[in-house]
Structures are given as structure tokens and as C-alpha cells.
Design an enzyme around this catalytic site. Structure first.
Site, mmCIF file in Angstrom:
data_model
loop_
_atom_site.group_PDB
_atom_site.id
_atom_site.type_symbol
_atom_site.label_atom_id
_atom_site.label_comp_id
_atom_site.label_asym_id
_atom_site.label_seq_id
_atom_site.Cartn_x
_atom_site.Cartn_y
_atom_site.Cartn_z
ATOM 1 N N THR A 17 0.799 -1.190 -0.161
ATOM 2 C CA THR A 17 -0.051 0.057 -0.047
ATOM 3 C C THR A 17 0.915 1.314 -0.146
ATOM 4 O O THR A 17 2.099 1.157 0.400
ATOM 5 C CB THR A 17 -0.960 0.147 1.255
ATOM 6 O OG1 THR A 17 0.086 0.028 2.455
ATOM 7 C CG2 THR A 17 -1.807 -1.145 1.492
ATOM 8 N N CYS A 18 0.296 2.455 -0.363
ATOM 9 C CA CYS A 18 0.822 3.693 -0.401
ATOM 10 C C CYS A 18 1.440 3.784 1.119
ATOM 11 O O CYS A 18 0.732 3.822 2.206
ATOM 12 C CB CYS A 18 -0.084 4.676 -0.784
ATOM 13 S SG CYS A 18 0.626 6.527 -0.426
ATOM 14 N N PRO A 19 2.657 4.169 1.174
ATOM 15 C CA PRO A 19 3.668 4.778 -0.053
ATOM 16 C C PRO A 19 4.841 3.783 -0.278
ATOM 17 O O PRO A 19 5.532 4.253 -0.750
ATOM 18 C CB PRO A 19 4.205 6.058 0.730
ATOM 19 C CG PRO A 19 4.468 5.619 2.267
ATOM 20 C CD PRO A 19 3.473 4.851 2.478
#
Lengths: 82, 132
Positions: A17-19
Site C-alpha cells: 500500500t501507499c507509500p
């Protein structure tokens, strides 16, 4: 355009997932020579938008963003410039 | 202004994650970042706290914890990774540690040093200060 892009390096961040994808890309880009074509693989939709934002701000070039809809991931192609 | 000085007081998971994400990307992009973890923000890095994942959280935090098939890096992991990529320093509040009788050994290894308020303000004087 993307069908003609042959990456020199592939960064597979699918599942992160981000980042995470951007962190993986930055870590790799810092070690590469200018002119290297990199393909980042990501399943994170926000990264498909956010990574090109960073690439442009960092002075590199986004070549293309391709969605592999059936497989549920994106390829972000970039070229390093420094 | 040459970077960010983040005062991290909150132990709420969403705030910790937000600080970790933003600080990590900024530092990895060569923007200097100092994080001063104080009060609840310091205790969020306690090794036992991390092991038990005992964090106050709201809807987003709960969804993050329950997400399946996703590799979600925790705030301390993003910070640790970013420290290898750019100018990111993390400082522990001396007062908070003294009050609890703790040392840096009690916390995750992201910390560079222990600082008091004056020390932090010296680090922050050329940066934009953000309080979380």
C-alpha cells in the site's frame, strides 16, 4: 506506446500500500544511471497517480502508465534523467 | 525554509501513519525532516506497544488492520526505510523518557538521539514546524 517500452529494471511492489511502491521506486532510482527505463508494478491505485507526481517533481520522466485491468495492477514506466 | 520539523505528540494510529508516510516521502525526496517524538508520540514507539499493536484508532485505522492481501508498512517501518534514503532524523523527548524511567533501548531503533525542548528548537529553527 507502452508495448514498445522495454524496461531495463522492474520494481515489483504489487501488494504494497501507499507509500510502499513509491518508497521502493525511490530506493531503486537513487542507484541507477541516467537514461535507465524502470517499470514499477503496483496494485495500489493511489500510487498509480502519486508516483508520476513524484517522478515529475524529482526531474525524471514518466513515459506511460498502463492499467492491467484484468490482473488488477498498473505498470508505471519512467526514465531516469540524473 | 529548508524542510520540516514535525512534533509528534499523538499516539493515534492514523496520525502516526500519516506522519510516517509524509516524513518518509519528503526525506526520500531529499527534503530534510526532523521528527521530535514527545509524550504520547514517543510512547507509540515503545517496543512492547509495537508488539501488542495497542493503538487508539478510528475507522481508517481499523480498516488498515483488517485489510487482507495488502502489505501495509507501519509508521516505524516507513521511517526506518526512509532514513536509508534521505535526510531524516528522529529524536526522543528527554522529559517524556525521564518521567517514565525509560531509555532509548525501550523504543524502536529509529531514534538518532535524545533531545530536550531547546535542542529540538535548534534543529527546527530553519524548518517549517508541524505539530501532530
Amino acid at each position: 506506446m507502452s508495448e514498445s517500452i522495454q524496461p531495463d529494471v522492474t520494481v515489483d511492489s504489487r501488494g504494497a500500500t501507499c507509500p510502499g511502491p513509491l518508497m521502493d521506486l525511490i530506493g531503486k532510482v537513487k542507484k541507477l544511471e541516467p537514461g535507465t527505463v524502470v517499470e514499477l508494478l503496483t496494485t495500489d491505485s493511489s500510487s498509480s497517480h502519486d508516483v508520476p507526481e513524484w517522478v515529475d517533481k524529482a526531474g525524471h520522466e514518466t513515459l506511460d502508465v498502463v492499467e492491467h485491468e484484468d490482473e488488477g495492477y498498473w505498470s508505471v514506466f519512467i526514465e531516469t534523467t540524473k | 525554509m529548508t524542510g520540516y520539523a514535525i512534533v509528534l505528540e499523538s499516539a493515534r494510529l492514523e496520525r502516526l501513519q500519516a506522519v510516517g508516510n509524509i516524513a518518509a516521502i519528503a526525506a526520500a525526496s531529499e527534503v530534510p525532516v526532523d521528527i521530535f517524538a514527545t509524550m504520547g508520540g514517543l510512547e507509540a514507539f515503545d517496543k512492547e506497544r509495537i508488539a501488542s499493536m495497542d493503538y487508539e484508532m478510528g475507522e481508517v485505522g481499523q480498516a488498515m488492520m483488517q485489510a487482507e492481501g495488502m502489505e501495509m508498512a507501519m509508521f516505524y517501518e516507513n521511517i526506518a526505510q526512509a532514513k536509508e534514503l534521505g535526510p531524516l532524523s528522529v529524536y526522543a523527548c528527554e522529559l517524556s523518557m525521564d518521567m517514565l524511567g525509560k531509555t532509548l533501548d525501550d523504543y524502536h531503533e529509529v531514534f538518532d538521539d535524545v533531545l530536550g525542548v531547546s535542542g529540538f528548537l535548534s534543529h527546527a529553527e530553519d524548518k517549517q514546524v508541524i505539530f501532530v
